[in-house]
Enzyme design. Structure first.
Site, PDB file in Angstrom:
ATOM      1  N   SER A 276       4.114   1.395   7.975  1.00 44.17           N
ATOM      2  CA  SER A 276       3.928   2.753   7.431  1.00 44.17           C
ATOM      3  C   SER A 276       3.222   3.622   8.462  1.00 44.17           C
ATOM      4  O   SER A 276       3.413   4.843   8.505  1.00 44.17           O
ATOM      5  CB  SER A 276       3.100   2.698   6.148  1.00 44.17           C
ATOM      6  OG  SER A 276       3.656   1.752   5.259  1.00 44.17           O
TER       7      SER A 276
ATOM      8  N   HIS B 190       8.992  -3.606   3.458  1.00 44.57           N
ATOM      9  CA  HIS B 190       8.581  -3.814   2.063  1.00 44.57           C
ATOM     10  C   HIS B 190       9.801  -4.173   1.211  1.00 44.57           C
ATOM     11  O   HIS B 190       9.738  -5.069   0.360  1.00 44.57           O
ATOM     12  CB  HIS B 190       7.968  -2.535   1.487  1.00 44.57           C
ATOM     13  CG  HIS B 190       6.739  -2.050   2.189  1.00 44.57           C
ATOM     14  ND1 HIS B 190       6.725  -0.910   2.963  1.00 44.57           N
ATOM     15  CD2 HIS B 190       5.478  -2.545   2.232  1.00 44.57           C
ATOM     16  CE1 HIS B 190       5.502  -0.718   3.427  1.00 44.57           C
ATOM     17  NE2 HIS B 190       4.734  -1.702   3.012  1.00 44.57           N
TER      18      HIS B 190
ATOM     19  N   MET C  83       0.850  -1.199   0.000  1.00 42.45           N
ATOM     20  CA  MET C  83       0.000   0.000   0.000  1.00 42.45           C
ATOM     21  C   MET C  83       0.886   1.249   0.000  1.00 42.45           C
ATOM     22  O   MET C  83       0.399   2.349   0.301  1.00 42.45           O
ATOM     23  CB  MET C  83      -0.935  -0.013   1.201  1.00 42.45           C
ATOM     24  CG  MET C  83      -1.922  -1.176   1.130  1.00 42.45           C
ATOM     25  SD  MET C  83      -3.423  -0.888   2.044  1.00 42.45           S
ATOM     26  CE  MET C  83      -2.764  -0.691   3.686  1.00 42.45           C
TER      27      MET C  83
HETATM   28  P1  AMP Z   1       1.370  -2.858   3.581  1.00 42.08           P
HETATM   29  O1  AMP Z   1       1.916  -1.840   2.624  1.00 42.08           O
HETATM   30  O2  AMP Z   1       1.460  -2.441   5.012  1.00 42.08           O
HETATM   31  O3  AMP Z   1       0.030  -3.382   3.174  1.00 42.08           O
HETATM   32  O4  AMP Z   1       2.359  -4.104   3.498  1.00 42.08           O
HETATM   33  C1  AMP Z   1       2.690  -4.691   2.268  1.00 42.08           C
HETATM   34  C2  AMP Z   1       3.430  -5.968   2.516  1.00 42.08           C
HETATM   35  O5  AMP Z   1       4.614  -5.715   3.263  1.00 42.08           O
HETATM   36  C3  AMP Z   1       2.623  -6.992   3.310  1.00 42.08           C
HETATM   37  O6  AMP Z   1       2.916  -8.288   2.823  1.00 42.08           O
HETATM   38  C4  AMP Z   1       3.162  -6.815   4.693  1.00 42.08           C
HETATM   39  O7  AMP Z   1       3.028  -7.967   5.490  1.00 42.08           O
HETATM   40  C5  AMP Z   1       4.621  -6.535   4.403  1.00 42.08           C
HETATM   41  N1  AMP Z   1       5.215  -5.834   5.550  1.00 42.08           N
HETATM   42  C6  AMP Z   1       4.718  -4.767   6.213  1.00 42.08           C
HETATM   43  N2  AMP Z   1       5.498  -4.441   7.254  1.00 42.08           N
HETATM   44  C7  AMP Z   1       6.501  -5.344   7.271  1.00 42.08           C
HETATM   45  C8  AMP Z   1       7.645  -5.552   8.111  1.00 42.08           C
HETATM   46  N3  AMP Z   1       7.897  -4.751   9.148  1.00 42.08           N
HETATM   47  N4  AMP Z   1       8.460  -6.574   7.809  1.00 42.08           N
HETATM   48  C9  AMP Z   1       8.221  -7.397   6.747  1.00 42.08           C
HETATM   49  N5  AMP Z   1       7.162  -7.253   5.911  1.00 42.08           N
HETATM   50  C10 AMP Z   1       6.328  -6.240   6.177  1.00 42.08           C
END
Ligand code: AMP
Length: 297
Positions: A180, A31, A24
């Site tokens: 984020s 990420h 996102m």
């Molecule tokens: P988001 O943008 O928050 O929807 O996350 C996108 C992807 O990144 C999802 O697969 C999350 O699980 C992964 N993600 C978010 N935060 C972390 C983190 N701290 N460590 C590893 N992967 C993450």
């Protein structure tokens, strides 16, 4: 790197094995760790950046979700991404869908309980990304353990011909899981935010020392959380997301709590211990050695 806004263009530019990293945006090292794993495993790496309105059950949360596409593009270029797709809401939802993707059982508790409709939005958008981009592998963070379970099960139930690859949680140097949403935290919130990871890491130490009781592991986390406004502390199966009474390989201990303007989630997963035939080894993720790029500079 090519930046495109339609799925058709992204797919047309892909060749060989394709790894997809759905995000996102407002990217951080968590990420980028998914991107680096995808880069290692595939010929083409596609990253999608889309703040999916359908997975936000709270309109205020959607409004304040941080966004900066120019910054994301620069970070993705540096990380070796081949294709970034930043679709509009109209590209993803050309008509308001009357088809839903409902993953039952796994979504009864935890995030599914506290964010009604959230996983329907996640499952729908991820199914669309899988159908439109047809990746061979899709990368999801262990940080969102229930999401990882839901997406894996959805992919298997709907026979998507791909592998869902879990990526360990990346933490800030003090232990806070990267998110984020961390940019919404004020300096005064930091101490409370840290209580989540401190509680989980203390429980992980206890579990590795043989304390496997869910009740007692929950107690350790709650003792650290103290006054923090907590939605849940839950030991659950990594595949079914149902509660379990003992930590064993294939379970995770999760927490969700409100700190300042952010709702934070974190967990530690329990895997089989390498050294001994019984017992668990906690996946605490990895830690940055310097300040996260989330905060600029
Ligand atoms: P988001 O943008 O928050 O929807 O996350 C996108 C992807 O990144 C999802 O697969 C999350 O699980 C992964 N993600 C978010 N935060 C972390 C983190 N701290 N460590 C590893 N992967 C993450």
């Amino acid at each position: 790197m090519r930046a495109v806004t339609t799925f058709r263009e992204a797919r047309a530019l892909s060749s060989g094995s394709v790894g997809l990293v759905p995000t996102m945006g407002y990217l951080h090292e968590g990420h980028l760790s998914n991107v680096s794993q995808a880069r290692h495993d595939n010929d083409t790496v596609i990253v999608s950046v889309f703040v999916n309105p359908k997975q936000f059950n709270n309109p205020a949360d959607l409004d304040r979700y941080p966004r900066d596409v120019a910054r994301d593009l620069a970070l993705l270029e540096e990380a070796g991404t081949d294709i970034v797709v930043t679709p509009s809401v109209e590209e993803v939802y050309p008509t308001d869908p009357v088809t839903s993707v409902v993953v039952t059982e796994l979504t009864d508790l935890m995030e599914g309980f506290y964010r009604p409709g959230h996983f329907e939005g996640v499952a729908l958008v991820v199914a669309k990304l899988f159908a439109a981009l047809r990746p061979d592998r899709a990368y999801f963070g262990r940080k969102d353990a229930q999401q990882l379970a839901v997406v894996s099960r959805m992919a298997s139930d709907l026979s998507f011909p791909l592998v869902v690859v879990p990526v360990p949680t990346v933490r800030e140097s003090d232990g806070l899981a990267l998110s984020s949403r961390n940019v919404l935290l004020r300096d005064v919130d930091r101490d409370d935010a840290l209580r989540l990871s401190r509680g989980l890491l203390a429980a992980a130490d206890a579990a590795e020392s043989g304390e496997v009781s869910a009740v007692r592991l929950h107690g350790i986390v709650r003792d650290h959380l103290g006054h923090v406004n907590t939605d849940y502390v839950q030991l659950a199966s990594s595949s079914t997301c149902q509660p379990v009474t003992e930590a064993e390989p294939g379970t995770f201990l999760a927490v969700a709590a409100h700190v300042g303007a952010a709702r934070l989630i974190d967990n530690v997963a329990f895997d089989a211990a390498d050294a001994q035939p019984v017992g668990v080894q906690a996946d605490r993720g990895t830690r940055l050695t310097r300040r996260s790029l989330l905060y600029g500079g």
